[in-house]
Every structure is written in structure tokens, then in C-alpha cells.
Design an enzyme around this catalytic site. Structure first.
Site, PDB file in Angstrom:
ATOM      1  N   ASP A 169     -23.658   4.740   1.338  1.00 43.21           N
ATOM      2  CA  ASP A 169     -24.323   3.414   1.496  1.00 43.21           C
ATOM      3  C   ASP A 169     -23.866   2.489   0.345  1.00 43.21           C
ATOM      4  O   ASP A 169     -23.385   1.358   0.645  1.00 43.21           O
ATOM      5  CB  ASP A 169     -25.670   3.265   1.431  1.00 43.21           C
ATOM      6  CG  ASP A 169     -26.184   3.990   2.734  1.00 43.21           C
ATOM      7  OD1 ASP A 169     -25.519   4.347   3.914  1.00 43.21           O
ATOM      8  OD2 ASP A 169     -27.678   4.420   2.999  1.00 43.21           O
TER       9      ASP A 169
ATOM     10  N   GLU B 197     -20.217   1.454   0.958  1.00 45.72           N
ATOM     11  CA  GLU B 197     -20.145   0.558   2.004  1.00 45.72           C
ATOM     12  C   GLU B 197     -20.259  -1.204   1.287  1.00 45.72           C
ATOM     13  O   GLU B 197     -19.684  -1.838   1.615  1.00 45.72           O
ATOM     14  CB  GLU B 197     -20.858   0.683   3.183  1.00 45.72           C
ATOM     15  CG  GLU B 197     -20.479   1.837   4.026  1.00 45.72           C
ATOM     16  CD  GLU B 197     -21.532   2.034   5.214  1.00 45.72           C
ATOM     17  OE1 GLU B 197     -20.983   2.524   6.277  1.00 45.72           O
ATOM     18  OE2 GLU B 197     -22.532   1.887   5.105  1.00 45.72           O
TER      19      GLU B 197
ATOM     20  N   ASP C 144     -19.951  -1.775   6.395  1.00 44.52           N
ATOM     21  CA  ASP C 144     -19.488  -0.912   7.497  1.00 44.52           C
ATOM     22  C   ASP C 144     -18.647  -1.372   8.744  1.00 44.52           C
ATOM     23  O   ASP C 144     -17.681  -0.897   9.017  1.00 44.52           O
ATOM     24  CB  ASP C 144     -20.881  -0.524   8.315  1.00 44.52           C
ATOM     25  CG  ASP C 144     -20.586   0.169   9.265  1.00 44.52           C
ATOM     26  OD1 ASP C 144     -20.208   1.681   9.375  1.00 44.52           O
ATOM     27  OD2 ASP C 144     -20.779  -0.219  10.658  1.00 44.52           O
TER      28      ASP C 144
ATOM     29  N   GLU D 118     -24.395  -3.194   2.651  1.00 44.13           N
ATOM     30  CA  GLU D 118     -23.872  -2.184   3.684  1.00 44.13           C
ATOM     31  C   GLU D 118     -23.688  -2.394   4.826  1.00 44.13           C
ATOM     32  O   GLU D 118     -22.802  -1.733   5.464  1.00 44.13           O
ATOM     33  CB  GLU D 118     -25.203  -0.715   3.390  1.00 44.13           C
ATOM     34  CG  GLU D 118     -25.447  -0.302   2.183  1.00 44.13           C
ATOM     35  CD  GLU D 118     -26.874   0.422   2.393  1.00 44.13           C
ATOM     36  OE1 GLU D 118     -27.274   0.872   3.530  1.00 44.13           O
ATOM     37  OE2 GLU D 118     -27.771   0.325   1.447  1.00 44.13           O
TER      38      GLU D 118
END
Length: 224
Positions: free
Chosen positions: A113, A116, A45, A41
Site C-alpha cells: 500500500d 502505491e 493504484d 494509495e
């Protein structure tokens, strides 16, 4: 794997995808230690941010503040959840029994999440170009959906209201150029006040280019 077909990418290392789809609740309930998707995650990002930032920078001739707002609307939880919905991600996430029973599969925070993490897995497995190839169609779909557009000032309306104070003045938007391939066109527009060019703008659609031309005209008038 059906999910790989939906995302348009086939993994060389399936373990990366498996980890990306593993929520911490599932890993905690496993009898043997397995990794969860939290580290992915973190990386995803950053990959998402650079891909979207690069795309918006080259696609839109906007001020820094507008670019920041537009990027934020795409990379936020809602934007990620929308992409995840398009590829049916929620049904693929491995959840612990507790999270499953309390509706974790429909929880935007869990799904975004995981989104990502999938982005990071594609990046690690295939590089930045593959991550970009996966993401950009979803970014473009977001940008062409009027319901998903973040609130921007309607520069054309503001300019029209100013000009209407003098009834003899006439505004016109003139398309002066097109460039780029069909899937990534750029339009150039001038806004004319009577016979004078008072603003120019470029955008991925004629409407966006007109807004940018109106914005420049307002700035020149000291109204921007």
C-alpha cells in the site's frame, strides 16, 4: 534524502513523500492531525495500472486475456512488495507503535500500500512521465526474472508434440527481424514447418517471440 536517491527521483514537494510514507496507525497516534497515505494509495493504484497497461500493450503482441494475466501478476500485492523490497521502502514507512511491535514493517499489505502511495506521490509531484520512469525498470526486471513469470501455456512444447506425431515433419524457428533500442528491443520470429511459414510472433526476447509464433501456428491449426 537517501530514499530519494534509491528511487531516482527528487521531490519538489517533500510533503507528498512524507504523506506517502505515513501509515494510518502513525497518523492516529500523532498529537496533531496529519494526513496518512490512504488517499495516495487509491491514486497510485490507478497510475500503476495505466503505466503497466500501456507498457505491456506496446511491448507484447499477446491476446487480451494473456495481457490481463501478466498485468495482474505485476500490479498485485506480491509484485508491489517486490518493487518495494528493491528500494528498501519498508524501513522508511512511519508506523504507529502498535503496528511496529506486531511486525507491520514486514507485512506485505502495509508495504505494498505504501508503494502505491509513493507512486502517486511521484505522479503528483512530477507527472506521469516521472512515474513511468520510476516504474518501468522494475517492471522490466520483473518480466526478465523467470521465477516471477506467471504460468503461461508453453505453446512451443504443445506445437512440438503435435508435429512429432509425423516424424517426417520438421519445425524450425527463424529470427526475421529486430527493432528498437537496446533497452526496449522487439524480436520477430517465424516458425517453419518444413519450408512453410505457419506462424509469426513478436516479443521482447527471442524466446517470447518464439512462443507467440507457436501460439499463432496452433491457432491456425485450430489448437489454440
Amino acid at each position: 534524502m537517501e530514499f530519494e536517491e534509491r528511487i531516482g527521483y527528487r521531490f519538489r514537494d517533500r510533503g507528498l513523500l512524507e504523506t506517502a510514507l505515513t501509515h494510518s496507525s502513525y497518523a492516529n497516534e500523532s498529537k496533531t492531525p496529519i494526513p496518512n497515505n490512504e488517499r495516495l494509495e487509491f491514486l497510485g493504484d490507478a497510475v500503476l495500472s495505466i503505466v503497466v497497461s500501456d507498457y505491456l500493450f506496446h511491448r507484447f503482441h499477446m491476446a487480451e486475456g494473456d495481457l490481463t494475466k501478466l498485468r495482474a501478476s505485476i500490479v498485485c500485492e506480491k509484485g508491489l512488495f517486490q518493487i518495494a523490497s528493491h528500494i528498501g521502502l519498508a524501513q522508511e514507512i512511519r508506523l504507529g507503535r502498535g503496528e511496529e511491535h506486531t511486525g507491520g514493517r514486514q507485512r506485505p499489505s502495509i508495504v505494498s500500500d505504501a508503494m502505491e502511495a509513493v507512486i502517486a506521490a511521484i505522479y503528483l509531484d512530477g507527472g506521469l512521465d516521472q512515474a513511468r520512469r520510476f516504474l518501468l525498470p522494475h517492471v522490466e526486471q520483473f518480466l526478465t526474472d523467470p521465477e516471477e513469470q506467471p504460468p503461461f501455456r508453453d505453446y512451443k512444447t504443445i506445437l512440438q508434440e503435435i508435429v512429432q506425431q509425423n516424424p517426417e515433419e520438421k519445425l524450425a524457428y527463424v529470427l526475421v527481424g529486430e527493432s528498437g533500442p537496446d533497452h526496449c528491443k522487439q524480436f520477430s520470429v517465424e516458425v517453419h514447418l518444413n519450408s512453410n511459414v505457419i506462424g509469426r510472433g513478436t516479443g521482447s526476447s527471442k524466446k517470447n517471440a518464439e512462443q507467440m509464433a507457436a501460439k499463432e501456428a496452433l491457432q491456425l491449426m485450430g489448437e489454440g
